[in-house]
Structures are given as C-alpha cells and as structure tokens.
Design a protein around this motif. Structure first.
Motif, PDB file in Angstrom:
ATOM      1  N   ALA A  34       0.762  -1.306   0.043  1.00  0.00           N
ATOM      2  CA  ALA A  34       0.007  -0.115   0.044  1.00  0.00           C
ATOM      3  C   ALA A  34       1.042   1.225   0.234  1.00  0.00           C
ATOM      4  N   LEU A  35       2.005   1.264   0.819  1.00  0.00           N
ATOM      5  CA  LEU A  35       2.571   2.474   1.084  1.00  0.00           C
ATOM      6  C   LEU A  35       3.734   2.593  -0.437  1.00  0.00           C
ATOM      7  N   VAL A  36       3.945   1.446  -1.122  1.00  0.00           N
ATOM      8  CA  VAL A  36       4.782   1.769  -2.447  1.00  0.00           C
ATOM      9  C   VAL A  36       3.744   2.128  -3.494  1.00  0.00           C
ATOM     10  N   LEU A  37       2.667   1.680  -3.454  1.00  0.00           N
ATOM     11  CA  LEU A  37       1.593   2.286  -4.524  1.00  0.00           C
ATOM     12  C   LEU A  37       1.441   3.656  -4.035  1.00  0.00           C
ATOM     13  N   ALA A  38       1.048   4.124  -2.929  1.00  0.00           N
ATOM     14  CA  ALA A  38       0.744   5.615  -2.472  1.00  0.00           C
ATOM     15  C   ALA A  38       2.104   6.353  -2.908  1.00  0.00           C
ATOM     16  N   ARG A  39       3.089   5.710  -2.735  1.00  0.00           N
ATOM     17  CA  ARG A  39       4.299   6.519  -2.853  1.00  0.00           C
ATOM     18  C   ARG A  39       4.541   6.735  -4.310  1.00  0.00           C
ATOM     19  N   ASP A  40       4.198   5.989  -5.040  1.00  0.00           N
ATOM     20  CA  ASP A  40       4.211   5.845  -6.588  1.00  0.00           C
ATOM     21  C   ASP A  40       3.180   6.917  -7.066  1.00  0.00           C
ATOM     22  N   ASP A  41       1.903   6.963  -6.437  1.00  0.00           N
ATOM     23  CA  ASP A  41       0.889   7.784  -7.020  1.00  0.00           C
ATOM     24  C   ASP A  41       1.489   9.225  -6.621  1.00  0.00           C
ATOM     25  N   ASN A  42       2.291   9.359  -5.640  1.00  0.00           N
ATOM     26  CA  ASN A  42       2.772  10.892  -5.006  1.00  0.00           C
ATOM     27  C   ASN A  42       3.975  11.169  -5.582  1.00  0.00           C
ATOM     28  N   ARG A  49       1.993  12.029   5.921  1.00  0.00           N
ATOM     29  CA  ARG A  49       0.418  11.902   5.773  1.00  0.00           C
ATOM     30  C   ARG A  49       0.131  10.863   5.245  1.00  0.00           C
ATOM     31  N   ILE A  50       0.825  10.355   4.060  1.00  0.00           N
ATOM     32  CA  ILE A  50       0.548   9.097   3.520  1.00  0.00           C
ATOM     33  C   ILE A  50       0.851   7.857   4.503  1.00  0.00           C
ATOM     34  N   ILE A  51       2.005   7.746   5.243  1.00  0.00           N
ATOM     35  CA  ILE A  51       2.472   6.964   6.185  1.00  0.00           C
ATOM     36  C   ILE A  51       1.301   6.916   7.185  1.00  0.00           C
ATOM     37  N   THR A  52       1.099   8.059   7.689  1.00  0.00           N
ATOM     38  CA  THR A  52       0.051   8.086   8.951  1.00  0.00           C
ATOM     39  C   THR A  52      -1.263   7.061   8.289  1.00  0.00           C
ATOM     40  N   ARG A  53      -1.726   7.688   7.317  1.00  0.00           N
ATOM     41  CA  ARG A  53      -3.140   7.000   6.881  1.00  0.00           C
ATOM     42  C   ARG A  53      -3.000   5.678   6.827  1.00  0.00           C
ATOM     43  N   TYR A  54      -1.940   5.003   6.203  1.00  0.00           N
ATOM     44  CA  TYR A  54      -1.794   3.471   5.996  1.00  0.00           C
ATOM     45  C   TYR A  54      -1.685   2.934   7.372  1.00  0.00           C
ATOM     46  N   LEU A  55      -0.800   3.681   8.296  1.00  0.00           N
ATOM     47  CA  LEU A  55      -0.776   3.066   9.582  1.00  0.00           C
ATOM     48  C   LEU A  55      -1.951   2.867  10.417  1.00  0.00           C
ATOM     49  N   LEU A  56      -2.895   4.043  10.457  1.00  0.00           N
ATOM     50  CA  LEU A  56      -4.320   3.828  11.091  1.00  0.00           C
ATOM     51  C   LEU A  56      -5.020   2.951  10.191  1.00  0.00           C
ATOM     52  N   ASP A  57      -4.893   2.622   9.054  1.00  0.00           N
ATOM     53  CA  ASP A  57      -5.641   1.639   8.559  1.00  0.00           C
ATOM     54  C   ASP A  57      -5.330   0.237   9.037  1.00  0.00           C
ATOM     55  N   ALA A  58      -3.960   0.009   9.182  1.00  0.00           N
ATOM     56  CA  ALA A  58      -3.272  -1.128   9.536  1.00  0.00           C
ATOM     57  C   ALA A  58      -3.738  -1.494  10.948  1.00  0.00           C
ATOM     58  N   SER A  59      -3.741  -0.599  11.596  1.00  0.00           N
ATOM     59  CA  SER A  59      -4.080  -0.713  13.103  1.00  0.00           C
ATOM     60  C   SER A  59      -5.638  -1.252  13.322  1.00  0.00           C
ATOM     61  N   LEU A  71       8.943   0.949  12.405  1.00  0.00           N
ATOM     62  CA  LEU A  71       9.653   1.701  11.296  1.00  0.00           C
ATOM     63  C   LEU A  71       9.083   2.656  10.547  1.00  0.00           C
ATOM     64  N   MET A  72       7.661   2.351  10.352  1.00  0.00           N
ATOM     65  CA  MET A  72       7.304   3.236   9.425  1.00  0.00           C
ATOM     66  C   MET A  72       6.426   4.393  10.348  1.00  0.00           C
ATOM     67  N   ALA A  73       6.101   4.281  11.597  1.00  0.00           N
ATOM     68  CA  ALA A  73       5.791   5.098  12.409  1.00  0.00           C
ATOM     69  C   ALA A  73       6.764   6.168  12.829  1.00  0.00           C
ATOM     70  N   CYS A  74       8.021   5.473  13.031  1.00  0.00           N
ATOM     71  CA  CYS A  74       9.193   6.519  13.191  1.00  0.00           C
ATOM     72  C   CYS A  74       9.443   7.297  11.916  1.00  0.00           C
ATOM     73  N   THR A  75       9.341   6.907  10.782  1.00  0.00           N
ATOM     74  CA  THR A  75       9.665   7.586   9.524  1.00  0.00           C
ATOM     75  C   THR A  75       8.737   8.531   9.222  1.00  0.00           C
ATOM     76  N   ALA A  76       7.313   8.305   9.587  1.00  0.00           N
ATOM     77  CA  ALA A  76       6.386   9.403   9.574  1.00  0.00           C
ATOM     78  C   ALA A  76       6.603  10.515  10.524  1.00  0.00           C
ATOM     79  N   ASP A  77       7.192  10.150  11.896  1.00  0.00           N
ATOM     80  CA  ASP A  77       7.645  11.409  12.491  1.00  0.00           C
ATOM     81  C   ASP A  77       8.864  12.020  12.037  1.00  0.00           C
ATOM     82  N   PHE A  78       9.770  11.449  11.404  1.00  0.00           N
ATOM     83  CA  PHE A  78      10.944  11.810  10.814  1.00  0.00           C
ATOM     84  C   PHE A  78      10.466  12.895   9.743  1.00  0.00           C
ATOM     85  N   LEU A  79       9.451  12.380   8.885  1.00  0.00           N
ATOM     86  CA  LEU A  79       9.070  13.335   7.647  1.00  0.00           C
ATOM     87  C   LEU A  79       8.262  14.406   8.091  1.00  0.00           C
TER      88      LEU A  79
END
Length: 112
Positions: A34-42, A49-59, A71-79
């Motif tokens: 999901a993140l690869v597809l969203a990244r490529d669409d962006n 914002r992209i990462i957080t949306r998919y992390l919320l869906d995953a949770s 890792l992705m939660a840390c990356t979202a904070d970093f971004l």
C-alpha cells in the motif's frame, strides 16, 4: 539522538534479517505494498500524511505492532520535520526505507 541514523539502522536490520529472524507476514506485506503504491502515485515521495493514513488503516486489524509498523511510524515522525528529512542523511534513510518497502511489497503472500 540522530533520527536519520536510527531509521537507517532499523531499515538495514530488517532488510538483513528478512527471511531469517524477521519473517514479514501478510499484514507487513500489505502495508508495504500500500505504501509503495501510494508513494508511486505521489511522484515517488513518501510523506508523513501518506504513512500515517496507512498505519491507521493497518491498526484497525488489531494486529500486534511489529517491526515494520514501528519503522514506518518512526519514518512518519521523521518526515514531519523537513529540516531532518531534507538532509543528505535524511535522504539516505528514506532511500533505505523505500528499498525495504519495495522488497517486502514484492514478497509473495504467505502460503504460496
């Protein structure tokens, strides 16, 4: 604490342990895909914002939070801090995260 170094270290450790001590499950694979597809669409860019949306869906699946999710939660904070993400170290960290996402997204579903 250097967030870029921490993210690179986590991404590198997961890539190294992939198929060994770290066995990504279908939830990890689906999150990565999901993140690869969203990244490529962006235009090839991950955003907090992209990462957080998919992390919320995953949770919502009530899956215990695993290494990929963390890792992705840390990356979202970093971004969220463009002063960090825009540095050479930040770009290298994001490159490692993107490489891991590409690898995990390409894994076949469990049981195949």
């Amino acid at each position: 604490m250097n967030a870029a170094s921490d993210i690179r270290s986590q991404a590198t450790a997961l890539a190294r342990d992939l198929g060994g001590s770290w066995q990504p499950d279908d939830a990890d694979r689906n999150l990565a895909l999901a993140l690869v597809l969203a990244r490529d669409d962006n235009g090839g860019l991950l955003t907090a914002r992209i990462i957080t949306r998919y992390l919320l869906d995953a949770s919502y699946g009530l899956k215990p939070i695993g290494a990929m999710y963390q890792l992705m939660a840390c990356t979202a904070d970093f971004l969220d801090d463009p002063r960090q993400a825009g540095t050479d170290d930040g770009q290298a960290a994001l490159s490692d995260v993107n490489g891991l996402l590409d690898t995990v997204a390409a894994l076949p579903p469990a049981g195949t």
